[in-house]
Design an enzyme around this catalytic site. Structure first.
Site, PDB file in Angstrom:
ATOM      1  N   HIS A 116      44.992  44.463 -29.045  1.00  0.00           N
ATOM      2  CA  HIS A 116      44.532  43.843 -30.295  1.00  0.00           C
ATOM      3  C   HIS A 116      44.844  44.765 -31.475  1.00  0.00           C
ATOM      4  O   HIS A 116      45.350  44.320 -32.509  1.00  0.00           O
ATOM      5  CB  HIS A 116      43.023  43.584 -30.248  1.00  0.00           C
ATOM      6  CG  HIS A 116      42.652  42.249 -29.679  1.00  0.00           C
ATOM      7  ND1 HIS A 116      42.788  41.953 -28.349  1.00  0.00           N
ATOM      8  CD2 HIS A 116      42.136  41.128 -30.262  1.00  0.00           C
ATOM      9  CE1 HIS A 116      42.365  40.710 -28.130  1.00  0.00           C
ATOM     10  NE2 HIS A 116      41.977  40.185 -29.271  1.00  0.00           N
ATOM     11  N   HIS A 163      36.549  47.641 -25.981  1.00  0.00           N
ATOM     12  CA  HIS A 163      37.358  48.859 -26.034  1.00  0.00           C
ATOM     13  C   HIS A 163      36.521  50.030 -26.530  1.00  0.00           C
ATOM     14  O   HIS A 163      35.529  49.846 -27.258  1.00  0.00           O
ATOM     15  CB  HIS A 163      38.561  48.689 -26.966  1.00  0.00           C
ATOM     16  CG  HIS A 163      39.662  47.853 -26.386  1.00  0.00           C
ATOM     17  ND1 HIS A 163      40.476  48.296 -25.365  1.00  0.00           N
ATOM     18  CD2 HIS A 163      40.081  46.599 -26.690  1.00  0.00           C
ATOM     19  CE1 HIS A 163      41.346  47.348 -25.063  1.00  0.00           C
ATOM     20  NE2 HIS A 163      41.125  46.310 -25.850  1.00  0.00           N
TER      21      HIS A 163
END
Length: 347
Positions: A116, A163
């Protein structure tokens, strides 16, 4: 004690079953700032397929196909490198608990680097670096927008628990390094992509080869399928831009470059909205038709029951069905949609 051990054993079995089926229970949590909550959820969505298939093509339809081509090229490159790094390094995502994971689909994927973060950095700054030669705008404003969008996506990966800080920082840095190393060759690649006779052959064969040779894991992960999707879109768009160049119908801005930004009048907004609706319907329809047809052919070829959804995870089925589906989406986006706009008087 025996009851406790039985409970723990059963809980582990349930958790293992949920992981295999893609079902995850999100821990109870309290939202204290709904504005930030929805902002980060929206920002996280900027890295999902629904954003790529709806918003990114608008750059081609309503701004400049040149910018869309550059963007797609860099997006494919950084995403392939990021996905392969994930499945090579095999570093886990943050544990839950202590974090609360607000997404479940990609939880089986590994963590570092954050793709991302890589995609957001590549998309934002590829447009920023390519636009000055095409469109008149204040560079400082563009830089602020690029930093804001990429930062929001990066922070959203922390907020959703998908994350760690290290994953996000590494993702953004790797993307920046790739852009730094490739930037001097962007124009050279543009010429090859648009004018070389071997460009469409390379655009189809190389991504398909990379999809089939994607690193194997000891468990199923969505990374191979997602990577094949991205490479398929890139292949379709690349062939489409080559075809447009050969036909002399590039749909790029006319006149002396850089051109002024389009004026946001009510008429222009209405045309943009109409192009968005027609274009998205064309892409979603293409995706639906090609997915159904390709799966039917592959299931028949490999003699798989039509109701066996798990067969889609097999490489010999997943790669060709996703690649053919999204190559068609890329072709329709780059060639056909603008022609439909002309027929309908929207361009």
């Amino acid at each position: 004690m025996s009851k406790l051990l039985t409970y723990l054993h059963d809980s582990e079995l349930v958790a293992r079953f949920q992981r295999r089926c893609g079902l995850f229970l999100v821990e109870a949590y309290e939202v204290r700032n709904w504005l930030l909550h929805f902002l980060f959820l929206f920002s996280a969505g900027l890295g999902h397929e629904i954003f790529y298939i709806t918003c990114l093509p608008c750059i081609h339809w309503s701004l400049d196909p040149f910018l869309c081509r550059r963007l797609v090229n860099m997006w494919c490159l950084v995403m392939y490198i990021g996905q392969v790094m994930k499945d090579t390094l095999k570093l886990p995502r943050p544990l839950s608990p202590p974090v609360v994971k607000l997404e479940t689909r990609v939880d089986a994927e590994y963590g570092l680097p954050s793709t991302h973060a890589m995609a957001a950095t590549a998309i934002s700054f590829t447009v920023l670096l390519s636009a000055p030669s095409r469109i008149q705008f204040q560079f400082e404003v563009g830089l602020l927008i690029a930093l804001t969008l990429s930062s929001l996506v990066c922070l959203s990966r922390l907020y959703t628990g998908m994350h760690s800080v290290l994953d996000v920082i590494c993702g953004a840095l790797i993307s920046a390094i790739i852009m730094f190393l490739t930037y001097p060759y962007w124009e050279t690649f543009d010429r090859f992509q648009l004018t070389s006779h071997i460009s469409p052959i390379a655009a189809l064969t190389l991504p398909l080869f990379l999809s089939y040779t994607y690193p194997e894991l000891d468990h199923y992960s969505t990374t191979r399928g997602d990577t094949t999707t991205i490479l398929g879109v890139g292949a379709g768009c690349s062939v489409g831009y080559w075809v447009n160049e050969q036909l002399g119908q590039t749909f790029e801005p006319q006149g002396l470059l850089p051109v002024p930004l389009p004026t946001l009048t009510a008429h222009a907004l209405a045309l943009g909205a109409a192009r968005f609706i027609v274009g998205v319907l064309a892409l979603v329809g293409t995706r639906r038709i090609m997915k159904t047809l390709s799966l039917q052919v592959l299931y028949l070829w490999y003699r798989v029951a039509k109701n066996d959804d798990s067969a889609r995870r097999r490489r010999e089925i997943e790669v060709p069905y996703k690649f053919s589906t999204y190559t068609a989406v890329g072709l329709v986006n780059s060639i056909l949609v603008n022609k439909v706009f002309i027929l309908l008087g929207l361009l």
